[in-house]
Design an enzyme around this catalytic site. Structure first.
Site, short mmCIF file in Angstrom:
data_model
loop_
_atom_site.label_atom_id
_atom_site.label_comp_id
_atom_site.label_asym_id
_atom_site.label_seq_id
_atom_site.Cartn_x
_atom_site.Cartn_y
_atom_site.Cartn_z
N GLU A 306 0.82 -1.22 0.00
CA GLU A 306 0.00 0.00 0.00
C GLU A 306 0.85 1.27 0.00
OE1 GLU A 306 -2.42 -1.00 3.46
OE2 GLU A 306 -4.04 -1.55 2.12
N1 IFG Z 1 -4.29 -3.95 4.63
C1 IFG Z 1 -3.02 -3.48 5.20
C2 IFG Z 1 -2.81 -3.75 6.67
C3 IFG Z 1 -4.09 -3.70 7.49
C4 IFG Z 1 -5.13 -4.58 6.83
C5 IFG Z 1 -6.37 -4.70 7.72
C6 IFG Z 1 -1.95 -5.52 4.31
C7 IFG Z 1 -0.72 -6.15 3.70
C8 IFG Z 1 -5.47 -4.03 5.48
N2 IFG Z 1 -1.91 -4.17 4.47
O1 IFG Z 1 -2.89 -6.20 4.62
O2 IFG Z 1 -1.89 -2.78 7.19
O3 IFG Z 1 -4.56 -2.38 7.63
O4 IFG Z 1 -7.20 -5.75 7.29
#
Ligand code: IFG
Length: 490
Positions: A306
């Site tokens: 992200e």
């Molecule tokens: N995605 C984000 C996490 C977390 C997650 C919560 C990944 C690799 C959503 N990154 O999962 O930091 O916020 O479900």
């Protein structure tokens, strides 16, 4: 009573013989050979059985490996059992557990622990007798990477809580604990060259709750505690996104030279290290050096997910440079699947959570760990009424956590590249060990079975019956698990 058929994860081969071995106060544990390794495993078994039965359970060096009225742990075994396999023979006059390596003995005693059950002999009697159903088991794991991830960055969890989590992982034969140590809301590991990372970056958490951090000694204690239970600790420093806590700690890490405010919301994708300043690479070199020095495991996880606030081309160059820093410090880099956009060497490991970069990961022909959010994200709500968790990837009931097959999940990924699976538990909505327990059980045990057991032997109807018997044990252990309506709990 937990019968031999109720084991989780399901062993490769079970042959019940429908009798029972009764433990009595004179029973002993025998180790062959008597080494620090076999003694350490024997002590785990002895501690449990002492607590359970109240018997003495002395440990005796046993040169011959003949069966006595007790339990023999022996490393004189078939080498084809490999690093983690074991053979458990329970007869009415004694138990013989054999493995080629100490980890195999450790996994054999986890199986044995699930089978020792106390019950009054008859309704008339009050004294409990401790019995083990007889039979023979031969067992080896399917995948080498059988993991769980705990996010201690959104909310910090103290050493004692993480040790409990490690106990639960060990009980179900998981062998990797990925600790998500840094994110926008918190930096949780002491770095001596950059002390404000914890002084400032460790001073908050989501909604300002659960601040804190591990000193390097506390981190080493967690590494050691995990290693004693044959679990490799994999630390994650998330980069270049998810870095607001670091950017709030040091103004000079920001492109504009201004320190960010501490952040205690739950948005993602808004932060980025300043990739065109050399201080960023000095910072990372210091962090990675200190982390590598206190991490005996082969892996360092550097995030990569992200990075929406990072220029794409700069991101790719950053990942390639970051990997050389990790390798310079003698470790293998693990990253979330976005890193597969970069040129990464074969030794890199890609953790797939959405599947968007599966083709790129296959292209790089690297090892992958599967953490599909819609099956393995333990922070997903079970259903609309769940008091904890998120649901951006959908609701994940126990059946959703169980009913998937790693080999066919992503057509792009050849089975030979699948190192194993891992269940992340993100902590945006979790504050206590009880919250962790509620989201973990009974889904993590589903993941543990997928990671260990043969695909052909697995099916939901069998799992949902077996896990019901485990619910009774979790209740005895004071674990506040989710009583899913999909399972007929006792
Ligand atoms: N995605 C984000 C996490 C977390 C997650 C919560 C990944 C690799 C959503 N990154 O999962 O930091 O916020 O479900």
């Amino acid at each position: 009573m937990l019968k031999i058929e109720n084991l989780i994860p399901l062993p490769v081969f079970i042959a019940p013989t429908h009798n029972e071995f009764r433990l009595d106060a004179a029973a002993q544990i025998f180790i062959a050979p008597a080494t620090t390794d076999t003694l350490r495993v024997a002590n785990f078994l002895a501690d449990d059985l002492r607590q359970l039965t109240g018997y003495a359970w002395s440990i005796v060096a046993e040169p011959t490996g003949r069966s006595h009225n007790g339990i023999i742990l022996s490393l004189h075994a078939d080498p084809s059992l490999g690093d983690e396999g074991y053979e458990l023979n329970i007869a009415s006059d004694g138990i013989l557990l054999r493995a080629a390596k100490p980890a195999g003995l450790f996994y054999g005693i986890q199986t044995l622990r699930q089978l020792v059950v106390g019950a009054p002999e008859t309704s008339a009697q009050t004294a409990t007798t401790w019995r083990v159903p007889t039979g023979s088991i031969r067992d080896t794991p399917r995948f080498v990477w059988r993991g769980a991830m705990l996010d201690v960055a959104r909310h910090f969890f103290k050493v004692e809580d993480v040790k409990r989590y490690i106990d639960w992982l060990a009980r179900y034969k998981l062998n990797r604990l990925h600790l998500h140590l840094t994110d926008d809301q918190g930096w949780r590991i002491e770095i001596q060259a950059w002390p404000k990372l914890t002084a400032i970056g460790g001073s908050s958490g989501v909604n300002g709750k659960n601040s804190g951090y591990y000193t390097q000694d506390e981190y080493r204690a967690l590494v050691q505690y995990a290693a004693e239970r044959f679990i490799t600790l994999v630390p994650e420093i998330d980069t270049p996104g998810h870095t607001n806590a670091a950017l709030a700690s040091y103004a000079e890490l920001n492109c504009d030279g201004v320190a960010r405010e501490l952040y205690n919301g739950i948005e993602v994708g808004f932060s980025s290290l300043c990739l065109d300043q050399e201080i960023t690479y000095q910072f990372l070199d210091d962090v990675i050096r200190e982390l590598a020095a206190m991490t005996p495991g082969a892996y360092l996880h550097l995030g990569g997910d992200e990075a929406h606030a990072t220029d794409k081309g700069a991101y790719i160059q950053f990942i390639e440079r970051l990997e050389t820093i990790v390798r310079k410090h003698g470790k293998r880099m693990v990253g979330w699947e976005e890193i597969a956009q970069a040129k990464i060497p074969a030794q890199t490991i890609v953790q797939i959570w959405r599947g968007d970069h599966a083709a790129a990961a296959a292209q790089s022909d690297v090892g992958v760990i599967l953490s599909p959010a819609k099956h393995a994200y333990l922070d997903m709500q079970y259903n609309e009424q769940s008091p904890l968790g998120l649901h951006w990837a959908g609701y994940v009931e126990v059946q959703d956590a169980y009913n998937w097959e790693p080999a066919t999940l992503l057509p792009d990924i050849p089975e030979r590249n699948i190192l194993g699976i891992e269940a992340p538990l993100w902590s945006e909505t979790l504050l206590t060990l009880d919250d962790i327990a509620y989201m973990t059980f009974p889904r993590l045990t589903a993941i543990a079975e997928i990671g260990w057991s043969p695909q052909a032997a697995r099916n939901w109807d069998s799992y949902r019956k077996r896990v019901a018997a485990h619910g009774a044990q979790w209740a005895q252990m004071g674990i506040p698990f989710y009583r899913s309506p999909q399972i007929d709990w006792p």
